[in-house]
Enzyme design. Structure first.
Site, PDB file in Angstrom:
ATOM      1  N   VAL A 201     -18.235   2.873  -4.093  1.00 62.98           N
ATOM      2  CA  VAL A 201     -18.678   1.532  -3.716  1.00 62.98           C
ATOM      3  C   VAL A 201     -20.008   1.587  -2.975  1.00 62.98           C
ATOM      4  O   VAL A 201     -20.941   0.853  -3.293  1.00 62.98           O
ATOM      5  CB  VAL A 201     -17.609   0.831  -2.848  1.00 62.98           C
ATOM      6  N   GLY A 202     -20.114   2.462  -1.986  1.00 64.02           N
ATOM      7  CA  GLY A 202     -21.319   2.534  -1.178  1.00 64.02           C
ATOM      8  C   GLY A 202     -22.573   2.818  -1.985  1.00 64.02           C
ATOM      9  O   GLY A 202     -23.630   2.227  -1.741  1.00 64.02           O
TER      10      GLY A 202
ATOM     11  N   GLY B  31     -20.081   6.772  -1.477  1.00 61.62           N
ATOM     12  CA  GLY B  31     -19.136   7.013  -2.563  1.00 61.62           C
ATOM     13  C   GLY B  31     -19.270   5.987  -3.669  1.00 61.62           C
ATOM     14  O   GLY B  31     -20.337   5.402  -3.874  1.00 61.62           O
TER      15      GLY B  31
ATOM     16  N   GLY C  88     -21.408   5.517   4.016  1.00 55.83           N
ATOM     17  CA  GLY C  88     -20.577   5.935   2.894  1.00 55.83           C
ATOM     18  C   GLY C  88     -21.323   5.767   1.592  1.00 55.83           C
ATOM     19  O   GLY C  88     -21.740   4.657   1.237  1.00 55.83           O
TER      20      GLY C  88
ATOM     21  N   LYS D 236       0.855  -1.184   0.000  1.00 54.89           N
ATOM     22  CA  LYS D 236       0.000   0.000   0.000  1.00 54.89           C
ATOM     23  C   LYS D 236       0.889   1.230   0.000  1.00 54.89           C
ATOM     24  O   LYS D 236       2.015   1.200   0.506  1.00 54.89           O
ATOM     25  CB  LYS D 236      -0.887   0.029   1.250  1.00 54.89           C
TER      26      LYS D 236
END
Length: 358
Positions: free
Chosen positions: A189-190, A187, A185, A91
């Site tokens: 994905v949400g 966004g 959320g 990451k």
């Protein structure tokens, strides 16, 4: 470029910022011309190069940035390993200093640094970055993923499979009709999950720090919108975290009304004691690195040229893996440890030297 020794931190980080870690490498890089302050953490490359997103966010110190990168890199190892992918875990975080005037130059500088790692790290999109950012990195010679496609829809598909598997574990079937599902959320994905859950007949509750975005999504889908700061107090059957990290600490775990927690947000638990609290309260927790694997599966599928049907079938397999982990976690009382132990067994087997020739 010769890599640093295991666990070494470089690029101008003081000893006060050093942290203990069991991963392979933590690399700090600065570029004065663009203002780049970045950390790349490579946790494990037993199965292949470290694949993981680039996060662009504010961090108070170099230590905080390193800690975030390291936690998320470890989770990527578990995610990629359990998904059966030929990648390790890594990451990166880029610190948003608030003074960046040329984003493209910043991402190009990060891409040039990534290219010096010789393919050991393959970056992708994450919180605060986009496919356009990854495309800039690719033009510098870095090997990247997500330069042309946002894998969010596939991540959402995998989370839905995880939620349905958890529902079967708890209630004996994966049907979501009339279940109260809180999605934190709204966004990339949400928002897709809200639509999929509503289509499945769930009574969806949505919350987001961007209140206008949440209200708009609720109107489009028939969901109930609640203020972000009161979301966890909402009565629900299933909690789907798709926003901030470490949303569940000891306090929230003791008051959560849901029977299931399964979502796309990374690093959902403040620490490992939280899962024990959830288990004691008979709340089924799906490890985030299991539920959110749809995106990395899609990345590999695109690289291999899989068609949509094969990709969808591979992502549906997340449900089977969730079932196995929850069954094991039911016996041991800790689904997170059960999932990590499964991943460690795979890594140990892959690292085992071949036997003597016959």
């Amino acid at each position: 470029m010769a890599g640093p020794e295991r666990g070494e931190e470089v690029y101008g980080v003081s000893k006060n910022d050093a942290v203990d870690w069991e991963g392979e490498r933590t690399l700090h890089h600065e570029d004065e011309q663009t203002g780049l302050r970045a950390v790349v953490a490579i946790h494990d490359t037993t199965l292949g190069p470290g694949l993981g997103g680039v996060r662009f966010a504010a961090y108070p110190t170099a230590r905080a940035a390193a800690r975030e990168a390291q936690r998320l890199a470890e989770a990527m190892t578990w995610k990629n390993t359990l998904a059966g992918l030929p990648y390790g875990g890594a990451k990166a975080v880029i610190t948003d200093t608030g003074g960046i005037t040329d984003r493209a130059a910043l991402m190009a500088a990060f891409g040039r640094f990534t290219a010096t790692l010789g393919g050991a790290y393959v970056p992708g999109v994450d919180l605060g970055t986009s496919t356009a950012d990854l495309a800039v990195m690719a033009r510098t010679g870095a090997t990247v993923s997500c330069a042309t496609e946002d894998p969010s829809p596939w991540t959402a598909m995998g989370v839905l499979a995880a939620v349905q598997a958890a529902a079967r574990h708890v209630w004996g079937h994966g049907g979501l009709a009339d279940r109260r599902v809180l999605v934190q959320g709204a966004g990339h994905v949400g928002s897709r999950l809200v639509r999929s859950l509503a289509a499945a007949g769930a009574r969806v509750i949505v919350a987001d720090t961007d209140a206008d975005r949440a209200v708009t999504l609720a109107r489009e889908t028939g969901a109930l919108c609640v203020p972000a700061d009161r979301a966890l107090a909402s009565a629900c059957d299933i909690f789907v975290p798709c926003a901030r990290a470490r949303v569940l600490d000891e306090a929230t775990a003791r008051t959560l009304t849901a029977r299931i927690v399964a979502g796309a947000a990374n690093d959902q638990l403040a620490d490992d004691t939280v899962v024990r609290i959830l288990t004691a309260r008979h709340i089924t927790y799906v490890p985030d690195f299991l539920a959110s694997a749809g995106g990395v599966i899609r990345i590999h599928a695109a690289e291999q040229g899989w068609d949509t049907a094969r990709t969808a079938a591979a992502i549906a397999g997340i449900g089977d893996r969730v079932t196995r982990v929850l069954d094991e976690g039911h016996r041991t009382g800790d689904p997170v440890t059960a999932a990590r132990d499964q991943a460690r067994r795979i890594l140990r087997s892959a690292a085992r030297p071949p036997g003597p020739l016959a």
